[in-house]
Design a protein around this motif. Structure first.
Motif, PDB file in Angstrom:
ATOM      1  N   ASN A  76     -45.532 -23.385  24.621  1.00 38.37           N
ATOM      2  CA  ASN A  76     -45.004 -23.182  25.889  1.00 38.37           C
ATOM      3  C   ASN A  76     -43.406 -22.941  25.652  1.00 38.37           C
ATOM      4  O   ASN A  76     -42.860 -22.360  25.648  1.00 38.37           O
ATOM      5  CB  ASN A  76     -45.736 -23.653  27.002  1.00 38.37           C
ATOM      6  CG  ASN A  76     -46.399 -23.385  27.260  1.00 38.37           C
ATOM      7  OD1 ASN A  76     -46.971 -22.190  27.112  1.00 38.37           O
ATOM      8  ND2 ASN A  76     -47.306 -23.797  27.865  1.00 38.37           N
ATOM      9  N   ARG A  97     -40.268 -20.219  25.513  1.00 40.34           N
ATOM     10  CA  ARG A  97     -39.059 -19.996  26.100  1.00 40.34           C
ATOM     11  C   ARG A  97     -38.627 -20.549  25.637  1.00 40.34           C
ATOM     12  O   ARG A  97     -37.459 -19.288  25.972  1.00 40.34           O
ATOM     13  CB  ARG A  97     -39.589 -21.424  27.403  1.00 40.34           C
ATOM     14  CG  ARG A  97     -38.600 -21.818  27.754  1.00 40.34           C
ATOM     15  CD  ARG A  97     -38.599 -22.944  29.060  1.00 40.34           C
ATOM     16  NE  ARG A  97     -38.139 -24.004  28.039  1.00 40.34           N
ATOM     17  CZ  ARG A  97     -38.291 -25.160  27.753  1.00 40.34           C
ATOM     18  NH1 ARG A  97     -39.213 -25.832  28.709  1.00 40.34           N
ATOM     19  NH2 ARG A  97     -38.153 -26.210  26.668  1.00 40.34           N
ATOM     20  N   GLU A 113     -37.563 -16.641  24.620  1.00 40.81           N
ATOM     21  CA  GLU A 113     -37.365 -15.943  25.795  1.00 40.81           C
ATOM     22  C   GLU A 113     -35.843 -16.117  26.054  1.00 40.81           C
ATOM     23  O   GLU A 113     -34.748 -14.994  26.612  1.00 40.81           O
ATOM     24  CB  GLU A 113     -38.122 -16.296  27.274  1.00 40.81           C
ATOM     25  CG  GLU A 113     -39.029 -15.435  26.769  1.00 40.81           C
ATOM     26  CD  GLU A 113     -40.457 -15.914  27.935  1.00 40.81           C
ATOM     27  OE1 GLU A 113     -39.700 -16.168  29.277  1.00 40.81           O
ATOM     28  OE2 GLU A 113     -41.319 -15.765  27.754  1.00 40.81           O
ATOM     29  N   PHE A 133     -33.929 -18.467  35.155  1.00 45.14           N
ATOM     30  CA  PHE A 133     -35.257 -19.188  33.701  1.00 45.14           C
ATOM     31  C   PHE A 133     -35.960 -20.715  34.803  1.00 45.14           C
ATOM     32  O   PHE A 133     -36.389 -21.442  34.421  1.00 45.14           O
ATOM     33  CB  PHE A 133     -34.869 -19.825  32.604  1.00 45.14           C
ATOM     34  CG  PHE A 133     -35.251 -18.439  31.673  1.00 45.14           C
ATOM     35  CD1 PHE A 133     -36.260 -17.810  31.033  1.00 45.14           C
ATOM     36  CD2 PHE A 133     -34.457 -17.962  31.859  1.00 45.14           C
ATOM     37  CE1 PHE A 133     -36.478 -16.939  30.619  1.00 45.14           C
ATOM     38  CE2 PHE A 133     -34.090 -16.528  30.629  1.00 45.14           C
ATOM     39  CZ  PHE A 133     -35.109 -15.814  29.882  1.00 45.14           C
TER      40      PHE A 133
END
Length: 88
Positions: free
Chosen positions: A4, A8, A11, A30
């Motif tokens: 994850n 992240r 992204e 975010f």
């Protein structure tokens, strides 16, 4: 398989590179702290995706160079608002 944290980082990196956003703006979008964003895109992203890292690094350097201009504009606007409020 990517974790994850890796997802992240990618992204956030893509967001900053495509939008030219500041670290603070990316943190807001975010829902994480600017410190976490900074670590993600300056340390973790280097290990995950070097090409994206260098694209983000370029944007962050531009933002840093323009930081004093944005701060000056904000200060000017603040005092203009105070000046017009005093006249009312």
């Amino acid at each position: 398989m990517k974790s994850n944290v890796e997802k992240r980082c990618i992204e956030i990196g893509k967001y900053i590179k495509n939008s030219g956003a500041t670290v603070r703006r990316a943190g807001t979008v975010f829902g994480i702290s600017k410190s976490t964003v900074h670590i993600d895109v300056t340390k973790r992203l280097y290990e995950i995706d070097r090409e994206l890292y260098y694209g983000v690094k370029k944007v962050l350097e531009e933002n840093k160079a323009e930081r004093h201009i944005r701060g000056g504009k904000a200060t000017k606007e603040k005092y203009e608002k105070l000046k017009t409020a005093d006249k009312s």
